[in-house]
Scaffold this motif. Structure first.
Motif, mmCIF file in Angstrom:
data_model
loop_
_atom_site.group_PDB
_atom_site.id
_atom_site.type_symbol
_atom_site.label_atom_id
_atom_site.label_comp_id
_atom_site.label_asym_id
_atom_site.label_seq_id
_atom_site.Cartn_x
_atom_site.Cartn_y
_atom_site.Cartn_z
ATOM 1 N N GLY A 171 4.793 -3.109 -4.131
ATOM 2 C CA GLY A 171 4.643 -4.263 -3.234
ATOM 3 C C GLY A 171 6.020 -4.570 -2.668
ATOM 4 O O GLY A 171 6.783 -5.326 -3.272
ATOM 5 N N MET A 172 6.338 -3.956 -1.530
ATOM 6 C CA MET A 172 7.666 -4.074 -0.937
ATOM 7 C C MET A 172 7.859 -5.451 -0.284
ATOM 8 O O MET A 172 6.909 -6.073 0.199
ATOM 9 N N ALA A 173 9.122 -5.892 -0.269
ATOM 10 C CA ALA A 173 9.483 -7.163 0.371
ATOM 11 C C ALA A 173 10.645 -6.926 1.327
ATOM 12 O O ALA A 173 11.349 -5.917 1.230
ATOM 13 N N LYS A 174 10.849 -7.843 2.234
ATOM 14 C CA LYS A 174 11.970 -7.777 3.154
ATOM 15 C C LYS A 174 13.246 -8.216 2.425
ATOM 16 O O LYS A 174 13.190 -8.949 1.429
ATOM 17 N N GLU A 175 14.376 -7.776 2.935
ATOM 18 C CA GLU A 175 15.644 -8.225 2.381
ATOM 19 C C GLU A 175 15.769 -9.737 2.524
ATOM 20 O O GLU A 175 15.483 -10.304 3.595
ATOM 21 N N ASN A 176 16.147 -10.371 1.408
ATOM 22 C CA ASN A 176 16.358 -11.827 1.371
ATOM 23 C C ASN A 176 15.080 -12.626 1.620
ATOM 24 O O ASN A 176 15.142 -13.833 1.909
ATOM 25 N N ALA A 190 0.817 -1.210 0.000
ATOM 26 C CA ALA A 190 0.000 0.000 0.000
ATOM 27 C C ALA A 190 0.847 1.254 0.000
ATOM 28 O O ALA A 190 0.380 2.320 0.361
ATOM 29 N N THR A 191 2.080 1.154 -0.413
ATOM 30 C CA THR A 191 2.961 2.305 -0.425
ATOM 31 C C THR A 191 3.285 2.707 -1.866
ATOM 32 O O THR A 191 3.046 1.932 -2.796
ATOM 33 N N THR A 192 3.796 3.904 -2.023
ATOM 34 C CA THR A 192 4.110 4.406 -3.364
ATOM 35 C C THR A 192 5.455 5.116 -3.370
ATOM 36 O O THR A 192 5.980 5.503 -2.327
ATOM 37 N N THR A 193 5.958 5.306 -4.568
ATOM 38 C CA THR A 193 7.109 6.162 -4.792
ATOM 39 C C THR A 193 6.768 7.102 -5.936
ATOM 40 O O THR A 193 5.924 6.770 -6.787
ATOM 41 N N SER A 194 7.379 8.261 -5.968
ATOM 42 C CA SER A 194 7.080 9.260 -6.999
ATOM 43 C C SER A 194 8.282 9.475 -7.898
ATOM 44 O O SER A 194 9.430 9.509 -7.426
ATOM 45 N N VAL A 195 7.993 9.653 -9.189
ATOM 46 C CA VAL A 195 9.020 10.004 -10.166
ATOM 47 C C VAL A 195 8.707 11.413 -10.668
ATOM 48 O O VAL A 195 7.609 11.658 -11.185
ATOM 49 N N VAL A 196 9.637 12.319 -10.495
ATOM 50 C CA VAL A 196 9.461 13.710 -10.902
ATOM 51 C C VAL A 196 9.993 13.882 -12.316
ATOM 52 O O VAL A 196 11.120 13.459 -12.633
ATOM 53 N N VAL A 197 9.176 14.501 -13.161
ATOM 54 C CA VAL A 197 9.550 14.749 -14.561
ATOM 55 C C VAL A 197 9.629 16.260 -14.768
ATOM 56 O O VAL A 197 8.668 16.978 -14.456
ATOM 57 N N THR A 198 10.789 16.745 -15.275
ATOM 58 C CA THR A 198 11.031 18.185 -15.430
ATOM 59 C C THR A 198 11.274 18.521 -16.891
ATOM 60 O O THR A 198 11.976 17.780 -17.606
ATOM 61 N N ASN A 199 10.686 19.635 -17.325
ATOM 62 C CA ASN A 199 10.893 20.129 -18.687
ATOM 63 C C ASN A 199 12.209 20.911 -18.722
ATOM 64 O O ASN A 199 12.306 22.012 -18.185
ATOM 65 N N THR A 200 13.211 20.327 -19.355
ATOM 66 C CA THR A 200 14.524 20.980 -19.444
ATOM 67 C C THR A 200 14.750 21.653 -20.796
ATOM 68 O O THR A 200 15.832 22.183 -21.049
ATOM 69 N N HIS A 229 -3.071 -9.223 -11.040
ATOM 70 C CA HIS A 229 -3.239 -7.976 -10.288
ATOM 71 C C HIS A 229 -2.037 -7.781 -9.360
ATOM 72 O O HIS A 229 -2.141 -7.991 -8.139
ATOM 73 N N PRO A 230 -0.926 -7.391 -9.929
ATOM 74 C CA PRO A 230 0.275 -7.229 -9.105
ATOM 75 C C PRO A 230 0.147 -6.035 -8.163
ATOM 76 O O PRO A 230 -0.570 -5.074 -8.444
ATOM 77 N N ALA A 231 0.869 -6.105 -7.048
ATOM 78 C CA ALA A 231 0.867 -4.995 -6.090
ATOM 79 C C ALA A 231 1.719 -3.833 -6.590
ATOM 80 O O ALA A 231 1.572 -2.708 -6.096
#
Length: 239
Positions: free
Chosen positions: A187-192, A126-136, A230-232
């Motif tokens: 869909g985060m997982a634990k290390e290993n 249930a978590t997210t990450t954001s990708v910022v897109v900039t007009n250069t 339906h992947p996380a």
């Protein structure tokens, strides 16, 4: 010839003349009546025909005039609704859509890596990450829709092309130096952890483009669900 014979002949002539006179008078009377009636009827019929013709002609004339006026009015209204150059303007706008689109060469992408931007590894998808897109670039452009996101392992194995969400989107105008972003559900997982998979890089292809921007993956491992219905982990649109 005796006197009696002469008297009878004179009487017959008198009666014949009188009868002829009566017949002629009757004929004249009938002719006069018939003529008056005929004339009256003819005149009435002519007047009625004229009235009918005038009424008919006037009605059709009014209808023709109204029809012509309506057509002329409709034409004028159509001209008012479609001023000169409107098709050219629309055609030009449609033709210029591609040239206004943000191209990969004029964009920069980066993960939002601030303290609040880090995904929660305990969020169970249930978590997210954001990708910022900039007009250069030095021009204003438009961007909107789903970017292509391919997660790639460091060992050179097969990439994981993320599925898209069902979210709606619109276009965003980016002036030079402006930024926007899109999110990736994770869909985060634990290390290993069994079934975990950690990408090394991310290829981000802007909407309607074919060239990708390559980013380094800054987070931990994911639950590997590249074949799931339906992947996380999936991508959301820009705009």
């Amino acid at each position: 010839m005796n006197a009696n014979t002469t008297a009878r002949k004179a009487r017959r002539r008198t009666l014949s003349v009188a009868a002829a006179a009566v017949t002629a008078a009757a004929a004249l009377s009938l002719t006069a009546c018939s003529g008056a009636d005929s004339g009256t009827n003819a005149a009435g019929a002519g007047a009625q025909a004229a009235d009918a013709a005038g009424s008919s002609g006037g009605a059709h004339g009014d209808e023709r005039q109204a029809s012509t006026g309506a057509k002329a009015g409709a034409g004028a209204q159509a001209m008012d609704q479609q001023p000169s150059g409107v098709h050219t303007a629309r055609g030009g706008a449609k033709a210029g859509t591609g040239s206004r689109r943000c191209h990969t060469s004029g964009l920069k992408a980066a993960f939002a890596t601030g303290e609040d931007a880090a995904p929660d590894p305990n969020a169970s998808g249930a978590t997210t990450t954001s990708v910022v897109v900039t007009n250069t670039s030095g021009r204003t452009c438009e961007i909107g829709g789903f970017p292509g996101v391919d997660l790639k392992p460091d060992a050179g194995g097969p990439a994981w092309s993320l599925a898209r969400s069902s979210a709606r989107h619109s276009s965003i105008t980016l002036h030079p130096g402006d930024s926007t972003d899109f999110t990736i559900n994770l869909g985060m997982a634990k290390e290993n952890e069994e079934g975990s998979w950690k990408p090394a890089t991310v290829a981000v292809t802007p909407p309607d483009e074919t060239t990708a921007l390559t980013l380094k993956w800054p987070w931990g491992p994911l639950v590997h669900q590249d074949g799931a219905t339906h992947p996380a982990t999936f991508v959301n649109p820009i705009g």
